[in-house]
Scaffold this motif. Structure first.
Motif, PDB file in Angstrom:
ATOM      1  N   LYS A  50      62.346  24.749  46.879  1.00  0.00           N
ATOM      2  CA  LYS A  50      63.720  24.305  47.109  1.00  0.00           C
ATOM      3  C   LYS A  50      64.540  24.197  45.833  1.00  0.00           C
ATOM      4  CE  LYS A  50      62.852  21.844  51.440  1.00  0.00           C
ATOM      5  NZ  LYS A  50      62.966  20.564  52.162  1.00  0.00           N
ATOM      6  N   LYS A  51      63.975  23.609  44.792  1.00  0.00           N
ATOM      7  CA  LYS A  51      64.738  23.418  43.551  1.00  0.00           C
ATOM      8  C   LYS A  51      65.035  24.749  42.877  1.00  0.00           C
ATOM      9  CE  LYS A  51      63.123  18.708  42.686  1.00  0.00           C
ATOM     10  NZ  LYS A  51      62.430  17.783  41.759  1.00  0.00           N
ATOM     11  N   LEU A  52      64.020  25.636  42.832  1.00  0.00           N
ATOM     12  CA  LEU A  52      64.248  26.959  42.250  1.00  0.00           C
ATOM     13  C   LEU A  52      65.232  27.746  43.102  1.00  0.00           C
ATOM     14  CD1 LEU A  52      63.522  29.074  40.114  1.00  0.00           C
ATOM     15  CD2 LEU A  52      61.612  29.790  41.567  1.00  0.00           C
ATOM     16  N   CYS A  53      65.104  27.619  44.422  1.00  0.00           N
ATOM     17  CA  CYS A  53      66.035  28.293  45.330  1.00  0.00           C
ATOM     18  C   CYS A  53      67.456  27.810  45.093  1.00  0.00           C
ATOM     19  CB  CYS A  53      65.612  28.041  46.768  1.00  0.00           C
ATOM     20  SG  CYS A  53      66.664  28.829  48.000  1.00  0.00           S
ATOM     21  N   PHE A  54      67.623  26.503  44.884  1.00  0.00           N
ATOM     22  CA  PHE A  54      68.950  25.943  44.609  1.00  0.00           C
ATOM     23  C   PHE A  54      69.540  26.524  43.330  1.00  0.00           C
ATOM     24  CE2 PHE A  54      71.215  22.639  42.163  1.00  0.00           C
ATOM     25  CZ  PHE A  54      72.357  22.543  42.938  1.00  0.00           C
ATOM     26  N   ALA A  55      68.735  26.574  42.247  1.00  0.00           N
ATOM     27  CA  ALA A  55      69.223  27.071  40.957  1.00  0.00           C
ATOM     28  C   ALA A  55      69.603  28.547  41.028  1.00  0.00           C
ATOM     29  CB  ALA A  55      68.159  26.841  39.883  1.00  0.00           C
ATOM     30  N   VAL A  56      68.716  29.362  41.628  1.00  0.00           N
ATOM     31  CA  VAL A  56      68.983  30.806  41.708  1.00  0.00           C
ATOM     32  C   VAL A  56      70.177  31.083  42.619  1.00  0.00           C
ATOM     33  CG1 VAL A  56      68.035  33.031  42.426  1.00  0.00           C
ATOM     34  CG2 VAL A  56      66.582  31.395  41.228  1.00  0.00           C
ATOM     35  N   THR A  57      70.254  30.358  43.735  1.00  0.00           N
ATOM     36  CA  THR A  57      71.358  30.560  44.673  1.00  0.00           C
ATOM     37  C   THR A  57      72.696  30.232  44.026  1.00  0.00           C
ATOM     38  OG1 THR A  57      69.943  30.047  46.564  1.00  0.00           O
ATOM     39  CG2 THR A  57      72.317  29.901  46.896  1.00  0.00           C
ATOM     40  N   MET A  58      72.775  29.109  43.325  1.00  0.00           N
ATOM     41  CA  MET A  58      74.037  28.714  42.703  1.00  0.00           C
ATOM     42  C   MET A  58      74.440  29.681  41.596  1.00  0.00           C
ATOM     43  SD  MET A  58      75.104  26.454  44.561  1.00  0.00           S
ATOM     44  CE  MET A  58      76.637  26.345  43.632  1.00  0.00           C
ATOM     45  N   PHE A 117      71.991  21.064  47.305  1.00  0.00           N
ATOM     46  CA  PHE A 117      71.551  19.980  46.421  1.00  0.00           C
ATOM     47  C   PHE A 117      71.012  18.807  47.235  1.00  0.00           C
ATOM     48  CE2 PHE A 117      72.502  16.063  44.032  1.00  0.00           C
ATOM     49  CZ  PHE A 117      71.703  16.293  42.914  1.00  0.00           C
ATOM     50  N   VAL A 118      71.719  18.450  48.297  1.00  0.00           N
ATOM     51  CA  VAL A 118      71.266  17.337  49.140  1.00  0.00           C
ATOM     52  C   VAL A 118      69.941  17.680  49.812  1.00  0.00           C
ATOM     53  CG1 VAL A 118      71.821  15.960  51.186  1.00  0.00           C
ATOM     54  CG2 VAL A 118      73.598  16.461  49.504  1.00  0.00           C
ATOM     55  N   ARG A 119      69.819  18.920  50.287  1.00  0.00           N
ATOM     56  CA  ARG A 119      68.566  19.315  50.928  1.00  0.00           C
ATOM     57  C   ARG A 119      67.426  19.400  49.924  1.00  0.00           C
ATOM     58  NH1 ARG A 119      71.069  23.898  55.046  1.00  0.00           N
ATOM     59  NH2 ARG A 119      71.748  22.402  56.655  1.00  0.00           N
ATOM     60  N   ALA A 120      67.732  19.784  48.676  1.00  0.00           N
ATOM     61  CA  ALA A 120      66.696  19.813  47.644  1.00  0.00           C
ATOM     62  C   ALA A 120      66.155  18.418  47.354  1.00  0.00           C
ATOM     63  CB  ALA A 120      67.252  20.438  46.364  1.00  0.00           C
ATOM     64  N   LEU A 121      67.000  17.405  47.591  1.00  0.00           N
ATOM     65  CA  LEU A 121      66.575  16.012  47.421  1.00  0.00           C
ATOM     66  C   LEU A 121      65.843  15.487  48.656  1.00  0.00           C
ATOM     67  CD1 LEU A 121      69.752  14.502  45.690  1.00  0.00           C
ATOM     68  CD2 LEU A 121      67.613  15.229  44.608  1.00  0.00           C
ATOM     69  N   GLY A 122      65.692  16.323  49.681  1.00  0.00           N
ATOM     70  CA  GLY A 122      64.977  15.925  50.879  1.00  0.00           C
ATOM     71  C   GLY A 122      65.803  15.139  51.867  1.00  0.00           C
ATOM     72  N   ARG A 123      67.131  15.217  51.773  1.00  0.00           N
ATOM     73  CA  ARG A 123      68.005  14.483  52.686  1.00  0.00           C
ATOM     74  C   ARG A 123      68.814  15.466  53.533  1.00  0.00           C
ATOM     75  NH1 ARG A 123      71.226  10.078  49.260  1.00  0.00           N
ATOM     76  NH2 ARG A 123      71.832   9.504  51.390  1.00  0.00           N
ATOM     77  N   GLU A 124      69.272  14.968  54.671  1.00  0.00           N
ATOM     78  CA  GLU A 124      70.086  15.795  55.559  1.00  0.00           C
ATOM     79  C   GLU A 124      71.560  15.630  55.201  1.00  0.00           C
ATOM     80  OE1 GLU A 124      70.595  18.720  58.298  1.00  0.00           O
ATOM     81  OE2 GLU A 124      68.692  17.882  57.573  1.00  0.00           O
ATOM     82  N   PRO A 125      72.256  16.697  54.821  1.00  0.00           N
ATOM     83  CA  PRO A 125      73.655  16.561  54.382  1.00  0.00           C
ATOM     84  C   PRO A 125      74.602  16.298  55.548  1.00  0.00           C
ATOM     85  CG  PRO A 125      73.017  18.865  54.437  1.00  0.00           C
ATOM     86  CD  PRO A 125      71.775  18.082  54.759  1.00  0.00           C
ATOM     87  N   ASP A 126      75.715  15.638  55.241  1.00  0.00           N
ATOM     88  CA  ASP A 126      76.786  15.432  56.211  1.00  0.00           C
ATOM     89  C   ASP A 126      77.797  16.562  56.042  1.00  0.00           C
ATOM     90  OD1 ASP A 126      78.233  13.633  58.185  1.00  0.00           O
ATOM     91  OD2 ASP A 126      79.733  13.838  56.607  1.00  0.00           O
ATOM     92  N   PHE A 127      77.905  17.414  57.048  1.00  0.00           N
ATOM     93  CA  PHE A 127      78.716  18.634  56.955  1.00  0.00           C
ATOM     94  C   PHE A 127      80.189  18.315  56.721  1.00  0.00           C
ATOM     95  CE2 PHE A 127      80.665  22.578  58.471  1.00  0.00           C
ATOM     96  CZ  PHE A 127      79.841  23.518  57.883  1.00  0.00           C
TER      97      PHE A 127
END
Length: 688
Positions: free
Chosen positions: A249-257, A285-295
């Motif tokens: 997740k964290k690597l996916c976040f960095a590469v995606t951004m 970022f919120v999902r990388a922290l393991g939380r469900e984001p508020d759309f």
């Protein structure tokens, strides 16, 4: 406080909107708002925090609008002969890195008038050129906010090219320009020209190469949003990256951004791509922290950040539709998900796809009605079919452009584009829903969606009257905005020549202009309607090439009010006659009387129901005396140069001019921009 980002975004939007209305109206709204805030904060109120934050954000938005407006027009280089040096960009007729008389200026210059290149040198992207011209200020807030000009950061434009364009040297394009040129070259090499233009618009958001016919087909079929690079395109990119790095997740976040930021740079950071980039970053970022984001909060944060950085983007159609689509998806998908919570996974996926299509279509429909006056009735259905195919095409095109051995796949892309256009042409034949602009009804529409979405926690008993009230208000707003505005008025436009439009209470419209400059042509073309009469107020200043273009591109009927000395012939503009004659006592609600002296127009008097108006060009002293001696006094005058003598003679009349001056009792378009004279309760109002 629940969803503070939503309150902040709404407050900024209201403040920026108020800033665009003018200081007087803003003050009339601010004072009651501040009074209500103080009143509720003194007493106990559970809405105290909301009111304080909302008021602070409204004030901040208002200040942001005015600070950015002042910064955009910080330098005044208008109406002077200057030497311009600039570098050609990959955007048509736009120069970057500009110097005026050796001084670096902010922003870019758009060459909107024809020019010749010295020694027939070939100009390419990166060519540094030099020319002499008269420079005009590209006013961003004339007739509303010109967001197309604002996005391109265009500050000036030549009103007249006084020399041939000279090539100084060929420099290297920027990284973004080089990549866009590579993409365009590859697409036009391996695809048909029509498909290449559509593909380039889909990838980069530049629709200049898409023919009007294809644009109309895509709009009528309800899929024109594929040309506006936004969340749809970023979603394709995120899916591609997730297939490779999905489990980390964290690597996916960095590469995606990193990939999304580079893509936004490639698309020149359009408002919709910035919104999509910010939302993607927040959600991942919120999902990388393991939380469900508020759309809804994510949409609000993205919109608020954009308005803080670029407040004028609030008025951009791309930004409005992008945010509207996200709000529609947010408000529609939640109640649909509740309906199929215990259903089979395949059913849930099908309903989810339908909900996204329905939400995006509803969220953008009100803006399509606002700007185009119609919306597709089959857009929802066609989007369900088209979006998976377009996502496949988009992904394959990216792979082909990045990995040269895959160029052979372009033949399949060509076939898919032909299929999309073929099917879209059939969907486009379904009659459109034609409606008048909604105006404030857009806000009510989103409030209605919000009320039924489940985000607004009310019982069904309380929701019902709220929904009914919202629907009734929308219907009333649509009915009110559909009523034509046929009040007597005269609209003046800030051009380098003279242009004003007279509208009578029965809907008759007449445009008066000398049609001497390119800006006159653009203004007249924007005002053109069916059966509108165009009067040329001075034949000596008329640019015949611009008149030819108008006769080709509009249905305007042209009349010249000044005769040609020693020539009684008609001039034919490709089959359309310009009548050379004196105009007196025209039938209808507007009466136009022309006073001439030795084949020179010395005055044009326009008589409306409750107001008389006289236009006076530059005259000799004898001709001006002729006007004073033979014409009755009018309620208002527009003078090219003799405004002081007119004001001295007719002190009780309003006097206007196109010449820049700062007399308290004489107003000029050069000083205040566009303005309107209109009749209200038998009184003449001067409205900026």
């Amino acid at each position: 406080m629940r969803r503070p980002a939503l309150v902040i975004a709404l407050g900024l939007a209201v403040g920026i909107g108020l800033g665009s209305l003018g200081r007087g109206i803003s003050l009339a709204v601010f004072l009651p708002l501040n009074f209500c805030t103080l009143f509720f904060c003194v007493f106990k109120s559970k809405y105290k925090k909301y009111l304080l934050v909302l008021t602070a954000c409204v004030l901040s938005g208002f200040l942001l609008f005015n600070v950015n407006l002042q910064a955009y027009h910080a330098e005044d280089l208008c109406n002077s002969r200057v030497e311009v040096v600039g570098t050609v960009t990959d955007v048509q007729n736009v120069l970057r890195d500009c110097f005026v008389d050796g001084k670096k200026v902010d922003g870019k210059i758009e060459i909107s008038v024809p020019y010749e290149v010295k020694n027939n040198a070939a100009l390419t992207v990166g060519s540094k050129i030099k020319f002499t011209c008269k420079l005009g200020d590209a006013i961003v807030d004339k007739d509303g906010i010109n967001t197309l000009q604002y996005k391109k950061d265009i500050r000036y434009y030549p009103t007249e090219i006084l020399s041939r364009v000279e090539l100084i040297e060929n420099t290297s394009p920027t990284v973004g320009e080089s990549i866009r040129l590579y993409v365009k070259d590859m697409l036009y090499t391996y695809l048909d020209d029509t498909n290449a233009g559509i593909a380039y618009a889909m990838l980069v958001g530049d629709k200049s190469s898409v023919a009007d016919d294809e644009t109309t087909i895509f709009r009528n079929a309800g899929i024109a949003h594929v040309f506006a690079v936004s969340g749809l395109h970023v979603g394709f990119l995120v899916m591609a990256v997730s297939l490779i790095f999905g489990k980390r997740k964290k690597l996916c976040f960095a590469v995606t951004m990193l990939a999304v930021f580079f893509y936004a740079y490639l698309c020149d950071f359009s408002p919709s791509i910035i919104r999509a980039m910010l939302m993607t970053g927040i959600l991942l970022f919120v999902r990388a922290l393991g939380r469900e984001p508020d759309f809804l909060s994510s949409v609000s944060v993205a919109a608020a950040v954009i308005m803080l950085i670029k407040p004028f983007y609030l008025f951009d159609a791309g930004f409005q539709m992008s945010v509207g689509a996200m709000l529609g998806i947010c408000f529609i998908t939640k109640p649909l998900d509740r309906l199929v919570r215990k259903k089979h996974s395949i059913v849930k996926k099908a309903v989810s796809a339908l909900g996204i299509s329905l939400g995006a279509t509803l969220g953008t429909a009100v803006w399509q009605i606002q700007y185009f006056g119609s919306v597709s009735l089959v857009g929802i259905l066609f989007n369900v079919i088209a979006i998976p195919v377009i996502s496949l095409v988009f992904t394959v095109m990216l792979c082909c452009l990045i990995i040269p051995p895959l160029f052979w796949l372009f033949s399949a892309i060509n076939w898919l584009f032909n299929a999309i256009i073929f099917v879209a042409s059939y969907f486009a034949q379904v009659p459109l829903l034609v409606m008048p602009p909604l105006g404030f009804g857009i806000v009510l529409f989103y409030l209605l969606l919000y009320a039924v979405s489940g985000h607004f926690l009310l019982s069904l008993k309380k929701q019902t009257p709220l929904i009914i009230a919202s629907v009734l208000m929308i219907v009333c707003t649509v009915f009110y905005t559909s009523l034509p505005d046929y009040s007597d008025r005269i609209d003046f436009y800030e051009t380098d020549g003279v242009t004003f439009c007279v509208t009578a209470s029965v809907g008759e419209r007449f445009i008066f202009t000398d049609l001497s400059t390119w800006q006159d042509y653009l203004t007249v073309k924007s005002l053109a309607e069916e059966e509108t009469m165009l009067y040329i107020v001075d034949y000596e200043k008329l640019n015949l090439s611009l008149a030819l273009r108008l006769s080709d591109e509009t249905n305007l009927k042209l009349k010249v009010l000044s005769k040609i000395v020693n020539d009684g012939k008609y001039y034919t503009l490709r089959g359309k006659n310009i009548e050379i004659e004196r105009i007196r006592n025209e039938n209808g609600a507007i009466e136009v009387a022309v006073t001439e002296h030795i084949d020179k127009t010395v005055a044009i008097t326009v008589a409306l129901k409750d107001m008389t108006f006289t236009y006076i060009p530059t005259l000799t002293e004898y001709q001006l005396d002729l006007v004073f001696d033979n014409l009755p006094q009018s309620d208002a005058y527009f003078c090219e140069s003799d405004f002081l003598q007119v004001k001295e003679r007719y002190g009780d009349s309003l006097v206007f001019s196109s010449v820049y001056q700062n007399y308290d009792d004489i107003y000029s378009t050069a000083f205040i921009g566009n303005f309107t004279l209109r009749i209200f309760s038998d009184k003449m109002l001067f409205v900026e």
